[in-house]
Write a protein that holds these residues in place. Structure first.
Motif, PDB file in Angstrom:
ATOM      1  N   ASP A 173       0.827  -1.212   0.000  1.00  0.00           N
ATOM      2  CA  ASP A 173       0.000   0.000   0.000  1.00  0.00           C
ATOM      3  C   ASP A 173       0.860   1.260   0.000  1.00  0.00           C
ATOM      4  O   ASP A 173       0.656   2.174  -0.790  1.00  0.00           O
ATOM      5  N   ARG A 174       1.844   1.274   0.915  1.00  0.00           N
ATOM      6  CA  ARG A 174       2.687   2.464   1.042  1.00  0.00           C
ATOM      7  C   ARG A 174       3.482   2.713  -0.224  1.00  0.00           C
ATOM      8  O   ARG A 174       3.603   3.825  -0.714  1.00  0.00           O
ATOM      9  N   LEU A 175       4.001   1.622  -0.779  1.00  0.00           N
ATOM     10  CA  LEU A 175       4.800   1.707  -1.995  1.00  0.00           C
ATOM     11  C   LEU A 175       3.986   2.322  -3.132  1.00  0.00           C
ATOM     12  O   LEU A 175       4.437   3.233  -3.820  1.00  0.00           O
ATOM     13  N   LEU A 176       2.762   1.833  -3.300  1.00  0.00           N
ATOM     14  CA  LEU A 176       1.932   2.319  -4.402  1.00  0.00           C
ATOM     15  C   LEU A 176       1.424   3.730  -4.134  1.00  0.00           C
ATOM     16  O   LEU A 176       1.380   4.558  -5.045  1.00  0.00           O
ATOM     17  N   GLU A 177       1.075   4.012  -2.871  1.00  0.00           N
ATOM     18  CA  GLU A 177       0.593   5.367  -2.558  1.00  0.00           C
ATOM     19  C   GLU A 177       1.693   6.400  -2.812  1.00  0.00           C
ATOM     20  O   GLU A 177       1.435   7.483  -3.298  1.00  0.00           O
ATOM     21  N   ARG A 178       2.918   6.044  -2.469  1.00  0.00           N
ATOM     22  CA  ARG A 178       4.013   7.017  -2.595  1.00  0.00           C
ATOM     23  C   ARG A 178       4.474   7.188  -4.028  1.00  0.00           C
ATOM     24  O   ARG A 178       4.951   8.248  -4.401  1.00  0.00           O
TER      25      ARG A 178
END
Ligand SMILES: [Zn+2]
Length: 415
Positions: A220-225
């Motif tokens: 999630d964090r990877l894609l959000e960032r």
């Protein structure tokens, strides 16, 4: 058992998916180990591994000094009344012991799933069957060897020392060495080559990179960032940032074979940082492959255009970079779940291909063998779906393909 079944029937642990400098400000994440509650013994321990919370261990294992630890130790950590290990308080020794076991077991489960069978430890014998895990050693390093993984502390200027046993990346990397000892065998005394050492470091980083992508929060964090533009600097391609040698290794790097020491250099003339540097072209090629497979899946699923896929490569001019990022952000906002599934699929493709490739290699390998076996695994298991991607990623690094007798490579026209 893994995935949804493990969540229903497995044992809970809490792990840090982040780099250690962020630990203080982060809360650990719950994961499920694929074993029924109550089946993990004190330590924690099971039939494959056990934690020993040694007291005053100020010397690391080195042949002929090997496990088991015979000195004083803290009482083994036991499960809560419900059979789970998520009741332990972060910041305590008990939590550290459970974190080390939970992480190594979590990563072992992932890679055994990719291998399709149970791993047999390289040190396995009648009187040495289980891996010993020592979370706290008075030492500024971490390593894996004959029957053990043990961890000390990272000494970083201006920061409290960081226990490696709370660092998922370091633990997964060290477990990667144990996995490779088991799959490749170990060279006879005096026979280990520079390539063998460099390959070990590269593959151990790949073990960690694929494993950390099994945290939902990391995806999630990877894609959000990044909006799915994974060539941007991100936590995935910074894997190995704080390694056992304090070398910064980047999965996303532009190192080619010509940029690192010659592979025929006698191993005793190479420093540890040089061996790590020699791992970078191969790790970089694997990272590029995974990102290219991810983008190819996005194109196939209609989530990004073919043009964006082609155009979005590293080392763009700043203005183009901004255009590419804006396009990714737009596409990602339209279908977040689709991006996440494509990333899971790219991760599993890479994990399965690497596991099958490593299984075929032996300690006297060359990078050319890794490239050729990878191509062959892709062709047998995925009908050559990744062929063009493997060829272009390896060739960009100047890694060529060495085939066995009767094997040849025919070039398909690249589109
Ligand atoms: Zn290593």
């Amino acid at each position: 058992m893994r995935g949804a079944r493990a969540e229903r029937e497995g044992t809970r642990f809490r792990l840090y998916a982040q780099l250690p400098l962020q630990v203080a400000s982060q809360t650990p994440e719950t994961v499920w180990i694929g074993r029924p509650p109550g089946s993990i013994g004190p330590g924690p321990s099971d039939e494959r591994m056990y934690v020993v919370d040694a007291i005053g261990k100020d010397k690391h294992y080195e042949y002929p000094y090997l496990p088991p630890w015979r000195g004083p130790m803290h009482p083994p950590v036991v499960a809560g009344p419900d059979g789970h290990f998520d009741h332990l308080e972060p910041g305590t020794r008990e939590f550290m012991a459970a974190h080390m076991y939970g992480t190594i077991r979590f990563v072992l489960d992932i890679w055994e799933d990719y291998l399709g069978e149970e791993l047999s430890w390289h040190f396995s014998s009648r009187d040495r069957r289980r891996l010993e895990l020592v979370p706290i050693v008075e030492w500024d390093n971490a390593h894996s060897g004959f029957g053990f993984i043990e961890t000390g502390f990272a000494e970083i200027e201006g920061v409290d020392r960081q226990p490696f046993c709370l660092n998922f990346d370091v633990l997964a990397h060290e477990f990667g060495h144990s996995l490779l000892y088991a799959l490749l065998g170990t060279p006879p005394p005096g026979k280990a080559t520079a390539t063998y050492h460099a390959f070990h470091e590269s593959a151990a980083d790949c073990v960690a990179m694929v494993a950390v992508m099994h945290f939902e929060s990391v995806l999630d964090r990877l894609l959000e960032r990044t909006g799915g533009n994974l060539y941007l600097p991100n936590e995935l391609n910074r894997i190995g940032e704080l390694s056992e040698t304090k070398q910064i290794r980047l999965a996303s790097n532009s190192m080619k074979l010509g940029d690192v020491p010659d592979f025929s250099t006698p191993v005793e003339r190479l420093t540890q940082p040089e061996r790590h540097a020699m791992s970078l072209p191969l790790t970089g090629a694997v990272f590029d492959m995974m990102v290219d497979v991810f983008q190819a899946l996005l194109v196939q699923d209609g989530l990004i255009s073919r043009e964006l896929d082609k155009f979005s490569r590293p080392e763009l001019h700043a203005a183009d970079e901004r255009r590419v990022q804006a396009a990714f952000d737009l596409c990602y906002a339209r279908n977040r779940e689709g991006f996440k599934q494509a990333l899971r699929d790219a991760r599993d493709y890479m994990g399965r291909c690497l596991a099958a490739t490593w299984r075929r290699l032996s300690w006297d390998l060359r990078y050319e063998d890794v490239a050729a076996e990878l191509l062959d695994v892709d062709s047998r298991r995925y009908q050559g779906a990744g062929r063009n991607i493997i060829i272009s990623s390896m060739e960009w690094r100047d890694i060529t393909f060495r085939f066995g007798r009767g094997q040849r490579m025919f070039r398909r026209r690249m589109d």
